[in-house]
Design an enzyme around this catalytic site. Structure first.
Site, PDB file in Angstrom:
ATOM      1  N   LYS A  69     -12.684 102.258  15.266  1.00 20.15           N
ATOM      2  CA  LYS A  69     -13.551 101.331  14.519  1.00 20.15           C
ATOM      3  C   LYS A  69     -13.432  99.904  15.082  1.00 20.15           C
ATOM      4  O   LYS A  69     -14.439  99.235  15.315  1.00 20.15           O
ATOM      5  CB  LYS A  69     -13.168 101.351  13.031  1.00 20.15           C
ATOM      6  CG  LYS A  69     -14.056 100.484  12.165  1.00 20.15           C
ATOM      7  CD  LYS A  69     -13.867 100.785  10.697  1.00 20.15           C
ATOM      8  CE  LYS A  69     -14.943 100.093   9.890  1.00 20.15           C
ATOM      9  NZ  LYS A  69     -15.042 100.569   8.519  1.00 20.15           N
ATOM     10  N   LYS A  81      -2.264 102.144  10.652  1.00 22.04           N
ATOM     11  CA  LYS A  81      -2.387 102.369   9.208  1.00 22.04           C
ATOM     12  C   LYS A  81      -0.975 102.463   8.650  1.00 22.04           C
ATOM     13  O   LYS A  81      -0.080 102.988   9.323  1.00 22.04           O
ATOM     14  CB  LYS A  81      -3.113 103.702   8.946  1.00 22.04           C
ATOM     15  CG  LYS A  81      -3.679 103.799   7.567  1.00 22.04           C
ATOM     16  CD  LYS A  81      -5.062 103.192   7.548  1.00 22.04           C
ATOM     17  CE  LYS A  81      -5.651 103.165   6.167  1.00 22.04           C
ATOM     18  NZ  LYS A  81      -7.020 102.594   6.210  1.00 22.04           N
ATOM     19  N   THR A 153     -20.220  93.036   4.644  1.00 20.32           N
ATOM     20  CA  THR A 153     -20.623  94.348   5.160  1.00 20.32           C
ATOM     21  C   THR A 153     -22.133  94.546   5.019  1.00 20.32           C
ATOM     22  O   THR A 153     -22.786  95.072   5.927  1.00 20.32           O
ATOM     23  CB  THR A 153     -19.820  95.463   4.449  1.00 20.32           C
ATOM     24  OG1 THR A 153     -18.425  95.193   4.677  1.00 20.32           O
ATOM     25  CG2 THR A 153     -20.151  96.829   4.994  1.00 20.32           C
TER      26      THR A 153
HETATM   27  P1  NAD Z   1     -18.107  99.438  -4.828  1.00 16.76           P
HETATM   28  O1  NAD Z   1     -17.142 100.111  -5.712  1.00 16.76           O
HETATM   29  O2  NAD Z   1     -18.279  97.954  -4.903  1.00 16.76           O
HETATM   30  O3  NAD Z   1     -19.566 100.085  -5.027  1.00 16.76           O
HETATM   31  C1  NAD Z   1     -19.797 101.438  -5.032  1.00 16.76           C
HETATM   32  C2  NAD Z   1     -21.020 101.704  -5.889  1.00 16.76           C
HETATM   33  O4  NAD Z   1     -21.360 103.083  -5.762  1.00 16.76           O
HETATM   34  C3  NAD Z   1     -20.836 101.425  -7.372  1.00 16.76           C
HETATM   35  O5  NAD Z   1     -21.972 100.724  -7.831  1.00 16.76           O
HETATM   36  C4  NAD Z   1     -20.789 102.826  -8.015  1.00 16.76           C
HETATM   37  O6  NAD Z   1     -21.370 102.822  -9.295  1.00 16.76           O
HETATM   38  C5  NAD Z   1     -21.646 103.588  -7.044  1.00 16.76           C
HETATM   39  N1  NAD Z   1     -21.407 105.037  -7.014  1.00 16.76           N
HETATM   40  C6  NAD Z   1     -20.242 105.718  -7.003  1.00 16.76           C
HETATM   41  N2  NAD Z   1     -20.481 107.046  -6.947  1.00 16.76           N
HETATM   42  C7  NAD Z   1     -21.825 107.181  -6.894  1.00 16.76           C
HETATM   43  C8  NAD Z   1     -22.707 108.296  -6.808  1.00 16.76           C
HETATM   44  N3  NAD Z   1     -22.234 109.534  -6.754  1.00 16.76           N
HETATM   45  N4  NAD Z   1     -24.046 108.064  -6.783  1.00 16.76           N
HETATM   46  C9  NAD Z   1     -24.531 106.813  -6.812  1.00 16.76           C
HETATM   47  N5  NAD Z   1     -23.746 105.724  -6.893  1.00 16.76           N
HETATM   48  C10 NAD Z   1     -22.424 105.916  -6.935  1.00 16.76           C
HETATM   49  O7  NAD Z   1     -17.710  99.887  -3.333  1.00 16.76           O
HETATM   50  P2  NAD Z   1     -18.150  99.216  -1.965  1.00 16.76           P
HETATM   51  O8  NAD Z   1     -17.120  98.221  -1.556  1.00 16.76           O
HETATM   52  O9  NAD Z   1     -19.590  98.820  -2.069  1.00 16.76           O
HETATM   53  O10 NAD Z   1     -17.973 100.449  -0.984  1.00 16.76           O
HETATM   54  C11 NAD Z   1     -18.917 101.506  -0.939  1.00 16.76           C
HETATM   55  C12 NAD Z   1     -18.589 102.389   0.247  1.00 16.76           C
HETATM   56  O11 NAD Z   1     -18.633 101.621   1.445  1.00 16.76           O
HETATM   57  C13 NAD Z   1     -17.223 103.038   0.263  1.00 16.76           C
HETATM   58  O12 NAD Z   1     -17.335 104.278   0.943  1.00 16.76           O
HETATM   59  C14 NAD Z   1     -16.389 102.098   1.113  1.00 16.76           C
HETATM   60  O13 NAD Z   1     -15.265 102.758   1.696  1.00 16.76           O
HETATM   61  C15 NAD Z   1     -17.390 101.710   2.150  1.00 16.76           C
HETATM   62  N6  NAD Z   1     -17.140 100.460   2.849  1.00 16.76           N
HETATM   63  C16 NAD Z   1     -17.002  99.301   2.168  1.00 16.76           C
HETATM   64  C17 NAD Z   1     -16.809  98.105   2.858  1.00 16.76           C
HETATM   65  C18 NAD Z   1     -16.715  96.793   2.138  1.00 16.76           C
HETATM   66  O14 NAD Z   1     -16.707  95.764   2.819  1.00 16.76           O
HETATM   67  N7  NAD Z   1     -16.663  96.743   0.824  1.00 16.76           N
HETATM   68  C19 NAD Z   1     -16.721  98.105   4.254  1.00 16.76           C
HETATM   69  C20 NAD Z   1     -16.874  99.324   4.938  1.00 16.76           C
HETATM   70  C21 NAD Z   1     -17.093 100.479   4.217  1.00 16.76           C
END
Ligand code: NAD
Length: 374
Positions: A69, A81, A153
């Site tokens: 990554k 990690k 992101t």
């Molecule tokens: P978050 O918790 O802020 O948001 C996740 C959202 O998804 C919430 O609104 C939740 O209600 C919703 N959700 C959960 N299960 C669901 C489903 N089955 N159907 C529809 N909605 C659903 O999390 P985030 O930080 O936005 O991260 C989301 C994803 O992105 C994760 O896989 C995380 O690992 C990945 N990610 C995040 C970042 C970051 O900067 N935050 C960076 C890279 C990857």
């Protein structure tokens, strides 16, 4: 939980791991491990996970994922990690004591920079910074850039979309966007895409799907979510169950929720031309391949969602928020372009092209290192 010596030696390949450090102090209930996979491109950045059930093998896999990554993101950082065994919801004072002890035990591992992961947050990173001076994802009060609040992101996802749209024969202006998950990644991706002229036609959260082909007012939906509401509390549009987001007729589909939401048995439901993987591993490998064979362009997670890790690397250098945004824009645009061009040339999955690009960068960097210094 712990694996034997033979397994550890069987675990590696040409890239790594270069170092595995076990930390144990039974008198304090301290048990943890650090896997530094590869540091040819620079000191490794990787999350500290606190959990009661992570194996050494899993830790090594996650460390490798970080090598690829960080390399794919164009960062001068390797991958690692660490795992601290324990319940992350333990009393705060106990957690602080354990984290400080773990960081102190790893104080001489200069090639490892701690980042937040499952079970750890910005306070944990602040304790580690205080202890040994090497962590990212800090509170703003000590130089941190609040990446979820500013949408680092989502900003990267939007730039990946701009570049990929041209490859998919789409114009972002007026493009219909559907987003699964309206959290830190999803809502900011929606905001930046709407500012570019795209139309958010559907969004979902755990409670359901909102579908409005005429276009959703993103600022209004963000305000509803901020107030504790669900996407289905939006005053107009069709309200459907949460799986309905898969069936929305759109140009761009963005998973931004959970892993493995699109699998071999439901991938046929998607009606889109372009996918940007905001979430980590949102598709099974088989589903991603099936979509590719249908002619849908899929920008893989570690290219599209690298904005967070780029922001963390910039924070480590003491950059400001606007410098971090500029770096995300530049790196994600050039990496998306390089991956999609190569995938088209070699007629391969963008994910395969991205892994090859990341591996080639690491291999080249290893060629500049002294023997024994991975
Ligand atoms: P978050 O918790 O802020 O948001 C996740 C959202 O998804 C919430 O609104 C939740 O209600 C919703 N959700 C959960 N299960 C669901 C489903 N089955 N159907 C529809 N909605 C659903 O999390 P985030 O930080 O936005 O991260 C989301 C994803 O992105 C994760 O896989 C995380 O690992 C990945 N990610 C995040 C970042 C970051 O900067 N935050 C960076 C890279 C990857």
């Amino acid at each position: 939980m712990m694996r034997g010596m033979v397994d550890i030696f069987d675990m590696g390949d040409r890239l790594g791991p270069t170092r595995i450090v076990h930390v144990s102090d039974p008198s304090q209930g301290l048990k943890g491990v650090l896997v530094i996979d590869n540091v040819a491109r620079g000191p490794a950045i990787g999350g500290l996970r606190m959990a009661p059930d992570v194996s050494l093998e899993e830790c090594a896999r996650l460390a490798r994922a970080m090598t690829l990554k960080n390399s794919a993101a164009g960062l001068a950082h390797g991958g690692a990690k660490s795992v601290l065994w324990g319940d992350p919801r333990m009393a705060r004072a106990d957690k602080e004591r354990l984290l400080r002890s773990f960081a102190h035990a790893l104080r001489n591992e200069q090639d490892y920079i701690f980042g937040p992961d499952m079970g750890t947050d910005e306070s944990c990173m602040a304790w580690i910074k205080d202890e040994i001076g090497r962590s990212v994802g800090l509170p703003a009060a000590i130089g941190g850039i609040p990446l979820d609040e500013i949408g680092a992101t989502g900003w990267g996802v939007h730039h990946a979309a701009e570049v990929a749209a041209a490859h998919a024969g789409l114009s972002l202006h007026g493009a219909r966007v559907a987003i699964q998950g309206f959290g830190a990644v999803g809502r900011h991706a929606a905001r930046f895409l709407a500012e570019t002229g795209a139309r958010l036609v559907a969004a979902s959260d755990t409670r359901g799907t909102l579908h409005l082909p005429d276009g959703i007012d993103v600022a209004r939906l963000m305000a509803i979510k901020k107030g504790g509401g669900a996407v289905t509390d939006y005053p107009s549009g069709q309200k459907q169950d949460r799986e309905s987001i898969l069936r929305v007729d759109c140009d761009i589909w963005i998973p931004a929720a959970r892993p493995d939401v699109v699998r071999e048995e439901n991938v046929h439901l998607l009606r889109t031309k372009l996918v940007l993987q905001g979430a980590n591993i949102p598709f099974t490998p088989g589903a991603e391949r099936m979509l590719h064979e249908r002619g849908v362009l899929v920008v893989p997670d570690f290219i599209a969602n690298a904005g967070g890790v780029i922001c963390a690397a910039m924070e480590y250098r003491g950059a400001t928020q606007s410098q971090a945004f500029a770096a995300i824009e530049e790196k994600i645009r050039s990496n998306t372009e390089a991956v999609l061009k190569e995938a088209a040339r070699a007629r391969q999955l963008p994910r395969d092209a991205a892994v090859a690009l990341a591996t080639a960068r690491v291999t080249e960097a290893m060629g500049y290192r002294r023997f024994g210094m991975m």
